[in-house]
Design a protein around this motif. Structure first.
Motif, mmCIF file in Angstrom:
data_model
loop_
_atom_site.group_PDB
_atom_site.id
_atom_site.type_symbol
_atom_site.label_atom_id
_atom_site.label_comp_id
_atom_site.label_asym_id
_atom_site.label_seq_id
_atom_site.Cartn_x
_atom_site.Cartn_y
_atom_site.Cartn_z
ATOM 1 N N ASN A 132 0.795 -0.844 0.000
ATOM 2 C CA ASN A 132 -0.281 0.119 0.149
ATOM 3 C C ASN A 132 0.616 1.254 -0.007
ATOM 4 N N LEU A 133 0.756 2.531 -0.505
ATOM 5 C CA LEU A 133 1.323 3.588 -1.111
ATOM 6 C C LEU A 133 0.730 4.859 -0.681
ATOM 7 N N TYR A 134 1.522 5.684 -0.004
ATOM 8 C CA TYR A 134 0.652 6.642 0.251
ATOM 9 C C TYR A 134 1.541 7.664 0.162
ATOM 10 N N ILE A 140 -2.006 -1.395 -8.768
ATOM 11 C CA ILE A 140 -1.888 -1.253 -9.407
ATOM 12 C C ILE A 140 -3.177 -0.280 -10.134
ATOM 13 N N GLY A 141 -2.903 0.662 -10.467
ATOM 14 C CA GLY A 141 -4.213 1.250 -10.938
ATOM 15 C C GLY A 141 -4.796 2.417 -10.180
ATOM 16 N N GLN A 142 -5.363 2.241 -9.134
ATOM 17 C CA GLN A 142 -5.727 2.045 -7.798
ATOM 18 C C GLN A 142 -5.734 3.287 -6.767
ATOM 19 N N ALA A 184 -3.172 11.679 -8.195
ATOM 20 C CA ALA A 184 -1.856 10.578 -8.481
ATOM 21 C C ALA A 184 -2.164 9.385 -8.905
ATOM 22 N N SER A 185 -0.667 8.844 -10.056
ATOM 23 C CA SER A 185 -1.275 7.024 -10.078
ATOM 24 C C SER A 185 0.189 6.021 -9.745
ATOM 25 N N ARG A 186 -0.735 5.133 -10.142
ATOM 26 C CA ARG A 186 0.175 4.019 -10.013
ATOM 27 C C ARG A 186 1.023 2.789 -10.878
#
Lengths: 112, 113
Positions: free
Chosen positions: B32-34, B53-55, B66-68
């Motif tokens: 999980n990234l923030y 990814i993409g969420q 933001a993008s993943r």
């Protein structure tokens, strides 16, 4: 709305003093409360608390949680100039997001 | 061991210019990234988080996005910066084991002039 409130917002003390920082919270489905110290860049982890009444201690720092009254305190005894920093309190709610809700922080200045 | 890289460390941008801050994590998969932002002398405000990814979930309405694009890459962007976008930006990832829940990058100090 989930929120975390810290007090005081700033504090100036002299070396050797003891300080108590406060953190109160309102959050749905509480999981844990964390304390961080931030000096110049990224916060560094101090404690995680999940159970009421159990003190966590590390050197001159200690912390305790009261889940009935929804608050935590961070104590620093025999303060040193190196304790000068922003102290952040954060709360984690249950769920799979892992996100932390932070308070405004307490800026502590310890004078020689 | 896991590490998190965030760059640049400092950025000065004019109002109306675009922004791209990048964060990458090594040594773990599907973190999980923030993205957090901190105004001077204040606490951390959660801007975005991503569980895959993409969420992307946005916590506050704002001028940023933001993008993943990859599992361990998280990007913070803006098409046109505002003065109010100035601040200290921190990327972080979650460890689901141990007491230390969040691991932070070294941060980016953004000044919009």
């Amino acid at each position: 709305e989930d929120k975390v409130v810290q007090s005081p917002l700033s504090l100036v003390v002299h070396e050797g003093d003891t300080v108590t920082l406060n953190c109160s919270y309102e959050v749905t489905n509480f999981r844990s409360l964390l304390w961080y110290k931030q000096e110049k860049k990224a916060p560094t982890f101090l404690f995680m608390l999940t159970s009421s009444g159990i003190e966590k201690k590390s050197g001159r720092l200690s912390s305790i949680l009261d889940k009935k009254e929804l608050f935590s305190i961070l104590n620093i005894t025999a303060t040193q100039t190196g304790d000068s920093a922003i102290y952040l309190c954060a709360v984690e709610a249950s769920g799979n997001t892992g996100k932390l809700i932070f308070g405004q922080g307490t800026t502590l200045q310890v004078k020689p | 061991s896991q590490t998190i890289h965030q760059w640049p460390a400092t950025l000065v941008q004019p109002v109306g210019s675009p922004l791209s801050l990048e964060c990458t994590v090594e040594g773990t998969s599907n973190p999980n990234l923030y993205w957090y932002r901190q105004a001077a002398g204040r606490g951390l405000q959660l801007l975005f988080y991503s569980v895959g990814i993409g969420q992307i979930s946005s916590e506050v309405p704002q001028n940023l996005s933001a993008s993943r694009p990859q599992d361990r890459q998280f990007i913070l962007s803006s098409k046109k910066l505002l003065l109010s976008d100035s601040g200290f930006y921190l990327c972080a990832w979650t460890s689901w084991t141990g007491d230390e829940k969040l691991f932070f990058g070294s941060g980016t100090q953004l000044s919009v002039l």
